[in-house]
Design an enzyme around this catalytic site. Structure first.
Site, mmCIF file in Angstrom:
data_model
loop_
_atom_site.group_PDB
_atom_site.id
_atom_site.type_symbol
_atom_site.label_atom_id
_atom_site.label_comp_id
_atom_site.label_asym_id
_atom_site.label_seq_id
_atom_site.Cartn_x
_atom_site.Cartn_y
_atom_site.Cartn_z
ATOM 1 N N ARG A 234 48.257 35.773 51.287
ATOM 2 C CA ARG A 234 48.854 36.808 50.454
ATOM 3 C C ARG A 234 50.266 36.395 50.075
ATOM 4 O O ARG A 234 51.021 35.865 50.889
ATOM 5 C CB ARG A 234 48.878 38.168 51.181
ATOM 6 C CG ARG A 234 47.523 38.851 51.261
ATOM 7 C CD ARG A 234 47.053 39.313 49.882
ATOM 8 N NE ARG A 234 45.789 40.027 49.941
ATOM 9 C CZ ARG A 234 44.603 39.479 49.786
ATOM 10 N NH1 ARG A 234 44.498 38.165 49.607
ATOM 11 N NH2 ARG A 234 43.510 40.214 49.813
ATOM 12 N N GLU A 263 51.267 39.606 40.915
ATOM 13 C CA GLU A 263 50.284 38.801 40.201
ATOM 14 C C GLU A 263 49.925 39.466 38.877
ATOM 15 O O GLU A 263 49.669 40.666 38.850
ATOM 16 C CB GLU A 263 49.037 38.615 41.068
ATOM 17 C CG GLU A 263 49.322 37.809 42.321
ATOM 18 C CD GLU A 263 48.090 37.558 43.183
ATOM 19 O OE1 GLU A 263 46.992 38.061 42.836
ATOM 20 O OE2 GLU A 263 48.217 36.842 44.191
ATOM 21 N N HIS A 282 45.050 33.011 42.023
ATOM 22 C CA HIS A 282 44.297 33.779 43.023
ATOM 23 C C HIS A 282 42.792 33.516 42.876
ATOM 24 O O HIS A 282 41.977 34.452 42.783
ATOM 25 C CB HIS A 282 44.589 35.276 42.892
ATOM 26 C CG HIS A 282 44.330 36.037 44.166
ATOM 27 N ND1 HIS A 282 45.088 37.100 44.558
ATOM 28 C CD2 HIS A 282 43.390 35.875 45.139
ATOM 29 C CE1 HIS A 282 44.626 37.585 45.709
ATOM 30 N NE2 HIS A 282 43.590 36.846 46.075
#
Length: 319
Positions: A234, A263, A282
């Site tokens: 994370r 993000e 991601h």
């Protein structure tokens, strides 16, 4: 029981819909993004299949009918677990759908960084055909990789890195490697020792209040000069401003980030200016196989609960 999708950005939900339909359920698709939208749209929901929408204490207090949330993924940092437990809401995740993919992505980033593939590819495209630009390069068997977090993904990455010749050390507040589960090749160390010894630091811990900005300016300064940093966990675990400074100074030789604190990574982030920072969107969790497995397991967990069976992956413990 009424099942709903609180939110979902996947291209389709065919797998989930088929599993739910075969059990007699029809789950409408919602597009909740805020507390207020959840409160307004989930009044009749018993079960929510959730991706990003924020389940806060205010939401739980406003939705007394809600009994289960199944989250798409491993992390549940968009859900207030304490408030869920207080409200009697069971929270489940899917902890094992992308284990191989994330470990492989971290491994790929590690090798790309330590072998300096990205800058050398760029140099070749710019007309410079000279291996000397990559110096220094070190043999894998002379390097130590240090893992922060030794859960499923961390242990798989450790096994693969060990097979490539790296020495492996690791820190985990809740787990100690040993012969019982075949992880005795991982040397258990404290964080200060890991920072002092590791040539590569790889992050595999969850984002919690305790781990937020765990890798901060002081932690980066404690690492070996020329260290490589990899994070497929994370983004909030790393202080990105401090990392950008450490990359600019050369103290951190390179970083591989699949997740960032916000993000997408914001356009004004100083990390964009660091050519030795390898960034991916991601995607470490993804393969076609992992995505299908995630969808199937989310739907199956909801059906188990709705049918009165025990769930497989509870995150919080209800009385």
């Amino acid at each position: 029981m009424n099942i709903v999708f609180s939110d979902l950005d996947h291209a389709d939900r065919d797998i989930e819909r088929d599993i739910l339909a075969s059990a007699g359920f029809d789950a409408p698709m919602l597009a909740c993004r805020s507390e207020q939208e959840l409160i307004e749209q989930l009044t009749d929901a018993d079960i929510a299949l959730n991706q990003y929408a924020p389940f806060t204490r205010r939401v739980f207090e406003a939705l007394p009918r809600l009994k289960l949330i199944v989250r798409y993924g491993v992390g549940v940092n968009n859900i207030d677990l304490e408030a869920a437990t207080d409200a009697g809401v069971q929270v489940c995740n899917v902890p094992d759908y992308g284990t191989s993919e994330v470990a492989d992505h971290a491994l790929a980033m590690t090798l790309a960084l330590t072998r300096k593939l990205v800058p050398m590819n760029r140099a070749c495209h710019e007309g410079r055909w000279n291996y000397v630009e990559a110096i220094p390069l070190r043999r894998q068997s002379t390097q130590t990789v240090g893992l922060i977090g030794l859960g499923r993904i961390g242990r798989l990455y450790a096994r693969k890195m060990g097979a490539l010749g790296f020495s492996v050390i690791g820190y985990d507040a809740f787990y100690r490697p040993g012969g019982k589960d075949g992880t005795d090749y991982i040397e258990s160390v404290e964080l200060d020792s890991l920072y002092a010894r590791a040539d590569v630091v790889a992050v595999f811990c969850p984002l919690t209040e305790d781990t937020h900005h765990l890798v901060d300016k002081a932690a980066l300064a404690a690492m070996k000069p020329g260290v490589f940093l990899v994070n497929t966990s994370r983004g909030g675990i790393i202080d990105e401003a401090s990392l950008a400074e450490a990359l600019a100074s050369g103290h951190v030789a390179g970083a591989g980030l699949d997740t960032t604190e916000r993000e997408p990574l914001e356009p004004d982030s100083p990390l964009w200016a660091q050519p030795r920072c390898l960034i991916t969107p991601h995607m470490a969790w993804y393969s076609d196989d992992a995505a299908a497995e995630l969808k199937r397991k989310v739907a199956e967990e909801a059906v188990r609960f709705a049918s009165g069976e025990a769930v497989y992956w509870p995150v919080n413990r209800l009385a």
